[in-house]
Enzyme design. Structure first.
Site, PDB file in Angstrom:
ATOM      1  N   HIS A  16       0.832  -1.204   0.000  1.00  0.00           N
ATOM      2  CA  HIS A  16       0.000   0.000   0.000  1.00  0.00           C
ATOM      3  C   HIS A  16       0.867   1.254   0.000  1.00  0.00           C
ATOM      4  CE1 HIS A  16       0.841   1.112   4.174  1.00  0.00           C
ATOM      5  NE2 HIS A  16       0.644  -0.155   4.515  1.00  0.00           N
ATOM      6  N   GLU A 106      -1.752  -7.158   7.802  1.00  0.00           N
ATOM      7  CA  GLU A 106      -0.422  -6.933   8.352  1.00  0.00           C
ATOM      8  C   GLU A 106      -0.190  -7.784   9.594  1.00  0.00           C
ATOM      9  OE1 GLU A 106       2.504  -6.542   7.947  1.00  0.00           O
ATOM     10  OE2 GLU A 106       2.978  -4.411   7.801  1.00  0.00           O
TER      11      GLU A 106
END
Length: 237
Positions: A16, A106
């Site tokens: 990202h 994550e």
């Protein structure tokens, strides 16, 4: 194998774009931050150069796209595939190929959420931990969060699914590229597991926000996973 006309299935990894905590070096797991304006520029610039019909990441060749459920990853997916106000995206979020999943979220930082590496090491030592060696997230995991073994299990599940999809098509019988849109640490862990290394294997990697990595197989053999050290981009039409 030349990437110019590659038919061996590939795995594209997209980190990202920048967030406020990315800039500050803070561990960002479940905290749901937006991309900064610079982060949006990073991902749209990547899309303009690499994503599109006949480009490195050709939507027509993608059979599955895994996306982390965090907002920053979803925004990156939308930027990469042009899902703006016009609604004319190359791959829309409700496409059957798109899977939003915690499997590639994550690393769970637990008690270390929002902290920097140096702060974690100092805090642990103040409590009598790591007397004989410094803390390593790869080996030691996170208090209140995920261990190396827990991350390994969920990433190996994704890798098994990818190889099951790509193995029968290893010779290019039809397109079978896939993509993961996720986060810096989990994607570096994914690379290690793809190469069959333990997550605590020493493998220094640099992965900038908005960056793209490419994995595949050597010798058209699903048992020989590899990564591209360099890429020959498709020629402009």
């Amino acid at each position: 194998m030349s990437d110019l006309d590659a038919t061996t299935p590939r795995v594209f990894l997209a980190r990202h774009g920048e967030t406020e905590w990315t800039k500050n070096g803070r561990y960002t797991g479940i905290t749901d931050l937006d991309l900064t304006p610079e982060g949006v520029k990073q991902t749209t610039s990547t899309a303009a150069k690499l994503v599109g019909h006949g480009r490195l990441i050709d939507p027509a060749r993608l059979v599955r796209i895994w996306v982390s459920p965090r907002r920053r990853a979803k925004q990156t997916f939308n930027s990469l595939f042009g899902n703006g106000d016009s609604g004319s995206g190359l791959v829309k979020s409700d496409d059957d190929r798109v899977v939003i999943t915690e499997d590639i979220a994550e690393w769970g930082y637990g008690d270390y959420e929002g902290m920097r590496t140096g702060e974690v090491k100092k805090w642990r030592k103040e409590r009598g931990l790591d007397g004989d060696r410094e803390w390593s997230i790869w080996r030691d995991g996170c208090e209140g969060g995920e261990s190396m073994d827990q991350v390994t299990v969920r990433l190996d599940g994704v890798i098994d699914e990818i190889r099951a999809m790509q193995g029968p098509l290893i010779n290019g019988e039809r397109p079978a590229d896939v993509m993961l849109v996720a986060h810096g640490l989990i994607l570096r862990a994914f690379v290690k597991r793809w190469l069959k290394y333990p997550i605590d294997q020493d493998l220094p990697m640099i992965y900038p926000p908005g960056g793209i990595s490419v994995l595949s197989y050597k010798n058209r053999n699903v048992e020989e996973p590899g990564f591209f050290v360099g890429l020959a981009l498709p020629a402009d039409n």
